[in-house]
Design an enzyme around this catalytic site. Structure first.
Site, PDB file in Angstrom:
ATOM      1  N   ASN A  37       0.333  -1.040  -0.332  1.00 12.80           N
ATOM      2  CA  ASN A  37       0.357  -0.083  -0.450  1.00 12.80           C
ATOM      3  C   ASN A  37       0.861   1.032  -0.211  1.00 12.80           C
ATOM      4  O   ASN A  37       1.664   1.602   0.723  1.00 12.80           O
ATOM      5  CB  ASN A  37      -0.925   0.216   1.719  1.00 12.80           C
ATOM      6  CG  ASN A  37      -1.811   0.806   0.962  1.00 12.80           C
ATOM      7  OD1 ASN A  37      -2.636   1.315  -0.289  1.00 12.80           O
ATOM      8  ND2 ASN A  37      -2.826   1.637   2.184  1.00 12.80           N
ATOM      9  N   HIS A 122     -15.311  -3.168   8.693  1.00 12.60           N
ATOM     10  CA  HIS A 122     -14.577  -1.616   9.566  1.00 12.60           C
ATOM     11  C   HIS A 122     -15.826  -0.826   9.949  1.00 12.60           C
ATOM     12  O   HIS A 122     -16.566   0.107   8.727  1.00 12.60           O
ATOM     13  CB  HIS A 122     -13.811  -1.006   8.620  1.00 12.60           C
ATOM     14  CG  HIS A 122     -12.401  -1.728   8.434  1.00 12.60           C
ATOM     15  ND1 HIS A 122     -11.378  -0.600   8.490  1.00 12.60           N
ATOM     16  CD2 HIS A 122     -11.786  -2.476   9.092  1.00 12.60           C
ATOM     17  CE1 HIS A 122     -10.305  -1.413   8.512  1.00 12.60           C
ATOM     18  NE2 HIS A 122     -10.968  -1.907   8.750  1.00 12.60           N
ATOM     19  N   TYR A 160      -7.557   7.544  14.526  1.00 13.78           N
ATOM     20  CA  TYR A 160      -7.246   6.938  13.080  1.00 13.78           C
ATOM     21  C   TYR A 160      -8.475   6.279  12.541  1.00 13.78           C
ATOM     22  O   TYR A 160      -9.277   6.083  12.872  1.00 13.78           O
ATOM     23  CB  TYR A 160      -6.224   5.961  13.132  1.00 13.78           C
ATOM     24  CG  TYR A 160      -5.960   4.634  12.346  1.00 13.78           C
ATOM     25  CD1 TYR A 160      -5.324   5.243  11.650  1.00 13.78           C
ATOM     26  CD2 TYR A 160      -6.556   3.340  12.782  1.00 13.78           C
ATOM     27  CE1 TYR A 160      -6.059   3.720  10.968  1.00 13.78           C
ATOM     28  CE2 TYR A 160      -7.187   2.637  11.734  1.00 13.78           C
ATOM     29  CZ  TYR A 160      -5.936   2.133  11.091  1.00 13.78           C
ATOM     30  OH  TYR A 160      -6.847   1.580   9.923  1.00 13.78           O
ATOM     31  N   ASP A 214      -8.303  -0.616  17.360  1.00 18.19           N
ATOM     32  CA  ASP A 214      -6.826  -0.157  16.464  1.00 18.19           C
ATOM     33  C   ASP A 214      -6.373   0.679  16.966  1.00 18.19           C
ATOM     34  O   ASP A 214      -6.704   1.594  16.583  1.00 18.19           O
ATOM     35  CB  ASP A 214      -6.695  -0.488  14.798  1.00 18.19           C
ATOM     36  CG  ASP A 214      -5.872  -0.572  14.280  1.00 18.19           C
ATOM     37  OD1 ASP A 214      -4.992  -0.246  14.814  1.00 18.19           O
ATOM     38  OD2 ASP A 214      -5.498  -0.606  13.054  1.00 18.19           O
ATOM     39  N   HIS A 216      -3.679   1.662  16.396  1.00 16.35           N
ATOM     40  CA  HIS A 216      -2.945   2.271  15.441  1.00 16.35           C
ATOM     41  C   HIS A 216      -1.039   2.488  15.868  1.00 16.35           C
ATOM     42  O   HIS A 216      -1.069   3.430  15.574  1.00 16.35           O
ATOM     43  CB  HIS A 216      -2.464   2.516  14.385  1.00 16.35           C
ATOM     44  CG  HIS A 216      -2.991   2.655  12.395  1.00 16.35           C
ATOM     45  ND1 HIS A 216      -2.107   3.506  11.890  1.00 16.35           N
ATOM     46  CD2 HIS A 216      -3.424   1.072  12.452  1.00 16.35           C
ATOM     47  CE1 HIS A 216      -1.857   2.906  10.747  1.00 16.35           C
ATOM     48  NE2 HIS A 216      -2.932   1.536  10.870  1.00 16.35           N
ATOM     49  N   GLU A 240      -5.274  -3.389  19.284  1.00 11.86           N
ATOM     50  CA  GLU A 240      -4.845  -4.264  17.840  1.00 11.86           C
ATOM     51  C   GLU A 240      -3.465  -2.761  17.740  1.00 11.86           C
ATOM     52  O   GLU A 240      -3.985  -1.276  18.539  1.00 11.86           O
ATOM     53  CB  GLU A 240      -5.274  -3.669  16.552  1.00 11.86           C
ATOM     54  CG  GLU A 240      -4.273  -4.412  15.444  1.00 11.86           C
ATOM     55  CD  GLU A 240      -5.239  -4.367  14.786  1.00 11.86           C
ATOM     56  OE1 GLU A 240      -6.564  -4.468  14.454  1.00 11.86           O
ATOM     57  OE2 GLU A 240      -4.832  -3.488  13.170  1.00 11.86           O
ATOM     58  N   GLU A 266       0.203  -7.229  11.295  1.00  8.90           N
ATOM     59  CA  GLU A 266       0.355  -7.124  10.339  1.00  8.90           C
ATOM     60  C   GLU A 266       0.871  -5.805   8.814  1.00  8.90           C
ATOM     61  O   GLU A 266       1.786  -5.490   7.708  1.00  8.90           O
ATOM     62  CB  GLU A 266      -0.407  -5.179   9.602  1.00  8.90           C
ATOM     63  CG  GLU A 266      -0.832  -4.134  10.598  1.00  8.90           C
ATOM     64  CD  GLU A 266      -1.535  -3.413  10.572  1.00  8.90           C
ATOM     65  OE1 GLU A 266      -3.225  -3.643  11.085  1.00  8.90           O
ATOM     66  OE2 GLU A 266      -1.553  -2.246   9.887  1.00  8.90           O
ATOM     67  N   HIS A 316      -4.496  -9.671   8.700  1.00  8.77           N
ATOM     68  CA  HIS A 316      -4.722  -8.233   7.878  1.00  8.77           C
ATOM     69  C   HIS A 316      -5.557  -8.683   6.244  1.00  8.77           C
ATOM     70  O   HIS A 316      -5.623  -9.311   6.270  1.00  8.77           O
ATOM     71  CB  HIS A 316      -3.472  -8.328   7.700  1.00  8.77           C
ATOM     72  CG  HIS A 316      -3.168  -6.460   7.516  1.00  8.77           C
ATOM     73  ND1 HIS A 316      -2.336  -5.579   5.932  1.00  8.77           N
ATOM     74  CD2 HIS A 316      -3.989  -5.762   7.468  1.00  8.77           C
ATOM     75  CE1 HIS A 316      -2.742  -4.781   5.982  1.00  8.77           C
ATOM     76  NE2 HIS A 316      -4.107  -4.198   7.250  1.00  8.77           N
TER      77      HIS A 316
HETATM   78  C1  CS2 Z   1      -4.799  -0.930   9.645  1.00  8.82           C
HETATM   79  C2  CS2 Z   1      -3.982  -0.265   8.499  1.00  8.82           C
HETATM   80  O1  CS2 Z   1      -6.850  -2.690   8.532  1.00  8.82           O
HETATM   81  C3  CS2 Z   1      -5.659  -2.615   9.426  1.00  8.82           C
HETATM   82  O2  CS2 Z   1      -5.695  -2.599  10.933  1.00  8.82           O
HETATM   83  O3  CS2 Z   1      -3.853  -0.650  10.461  1.00  8.82           O
HETATM   84  O4  CS2 Z   1      -5.573  -0.149   7.609  1.00  8.82           O
HETATM   85  C4  CS2 Z   1      -3.501  -0.013   7.733  1.00  8.82           C
HETATM   86  O5  CS2 Z   1      -3.574   0.738   7.928  1.00  8.82           O
HETATM   87  C5  CS2 Z   1      -2.868  -0.343   6.560  1.00  8.82           C
HETATM   88  O6  CS2 Z   1      -2.876  -1.687   6.315  1.00  8.82           O
HETATM   89  C6  CS2 Z   1      -2.088   0.897   6.317  1.00  8.82           C
HETATM   90  O7  CS2 Z   1      -1.551   0.708   4.918  1.00  8.82           O
HETATM   91 MG    MG Z   2      -4.195  -2.290  12.158  1.00 12.14          MG
END
Ligand code: CS2
Ligand code: MG
Length: 407
Positions: A37, A122, A160, A214, A216, A240, A266, A316
């Protein structure tokens, strides 16, 4: 059987999917996903310039040998660019092997352990009311598990992965000209708000719904320990990436203070990034993806290793993964005795389905793998010419005083 040629394609609806197609002298071909990505051109170049020339003439049935050849032959091992490129080759070779055997890949792995694999969606909102609407939308579709992310009051434009424009595919990418977007982060406000948010969600949606969250990578070890302790009362399915994943000792403090289930991985590219976390039972779910971790061959080994330490999978499945790697993960999920859950972003636009035709389907929050031979997903070269590459970045995060922080 011999590999005659291979080609890399970059493009897709709203995403720069990197797709590899490997052709053989017997007419069978395989497809793999190398999408890294916001750095998509790098694995594409690695494949084109360095790997594909070495593939020509090789027997595609020798999956393990080819994987070792590229991994050990690179000398500079691991890293997301190389592993995504190896991952695409590996997926394509499993696709060919399945087609040659006239079996879906899950049969080659040992057969199904379950009829369908639970997925989580999500849910997000600029505020809690929007978040609740988003959750309701998924519950109506039959989902049992949702990841919840919410805008934090007094922290405008941050928090996030808040899907402000409801564009599921693009909310973590800033197509912002030549530089990344910047976001502001304040852990104090976040830590103050999250317990309130979760309490309200439990009151509204009850105890049955599986809630994931998450962080992050944004907390310090001490903050994460305090937060984890507080999260116990909300019975999360998982928390997460509470701290940056490369500092594995950071988890000790959290583990000592809390029983909240932890999901990490991830950003890992191999078993060497997480074997200690797994062996020491510092995590509950391993979140690698089949692309960034080098394909089905190494991911299967990692999953087996994790099973011995009661660590489950939670692969992921961000929007950057094309339906090819989602299919590869779907086959591992169907087999893995220690399957936990799969992250799944509804890519199901008609354009995406036309580019990657398949019979895999999602129903009631579960991924159903098709019985088609190989990975069970195709790639339409005529469709991909409709799309061109669009450069994007992950946002860069700063604290309120300007210090660069973890995105
Ligand atoms: C994220 C991801 O899906 C998740 O849990 O943490 O979307 C992450 O931000 C992206 O894969 C980054 O490219
Ligand atoms: Mg994540």
């Amino acid at each position: 059987m011999k590999i005659t040629h291979a080609e890399v394609f970059v493009g897709g609806p709203g995403k720069n999917y990197v797709t590899l197609k490997i052709m053989t002298d017997e007419g069978l071909y395989g497809v793999g996903d190398a999408t890294l990505n916001n750095r998509e051109l790098l694995p594409a170049a690695y494949l084109k310039e360095y790997l594909i020339p070495c593939l020509i003439g090789k027997d595609p049935q020798k999956i393990e040998d080819i994987w070792q050849y590229f991994y050990k032959g690179a000398y500079f091992r691991r890293g997301p660019v190389a592993m995504a490129a190896f991952g695409a080759i590996d997926q394509a070779l499993w696709d060919i092997k399945g087609k040659a055997a006239n079996m879906p890949v899950y049969q080659l792995l040992g057969g199904k352990s379950r009829d369908a694999s639970k997925i989580y969606a999500h849910a997000s909102g600029v505020d809690i009311e929007h978040l609740k609407d988003s959750i309701r939308g998924y519950l109506e579709q039959g989902y049992e598990a949702v990841r919840v992310q919410c805008g934090i009051p007094d922290m405008p434009g941050s928090g996030y992965a808040i899907n402000q424009n409801k564009d599921v595919k693009n909310y973590i990418t800033s197509f912002n000209g030549n530089v990344p977007k910047e976001e502001v982060w304040d852990s104090k406000k976040y830590l103050r708000y999250l317990p309130k948010m979760l309490e309200e969600l439990r009151v509204t949606f009850g105890e049955d719904i599986d809630i994931l969250h998450d962080v992050h990578h944004r907390l310090t070890p001490r903050e994460a320990a305090q937060f984890g302790k507080e999260m116990e009362q909300f019975n999360l399915y998982w928390l997460e990436d509470p701290t940056p994943a490369e500092d594995q000792d950071a988890l000790k403090l959290l583990r000592q203070h809390s029983t909240v289930p932890i999901a990490i991985g991830e950003v890992f590219n191999s078993i060497y990034d997480c074997h200690q976390l797994i062996q020491n039972q510092m995590i509950d779910f391993i979140r690698v993806s089949c692309t960034y971790a080098g394909g089905i061959t190494p991911t299967r080994k990692l999953v087996d290793f994790a099973a011995h330490f009661n660590v489950k999978t939670g692969f992921h499945g961000a929007p950057s993964h094309s339906p090819i790697s989602m299919a590869a993960q779907g086959h591992i999920n169907a087999w893995a005795p220690n399957f936990g859950i799969q992250e799944y972003l509804v890519l199901g636009t008609s354009e995406c389905d036309q580019l990657f035709p398949s019979d895999h389907f999602v129903k009631n929050g579960h991924f159903h793998i098709s019985d088609a031979p190989g990975l069970g997903v195709d790639f339409d070269e005529k469709e991909v010419v409709k799309y061109s590459f669009n450069k994007g970045y992950h946002p860069v995060t700063r604290l309120t005083d300007g210090t660069v922080w973890n995105y």
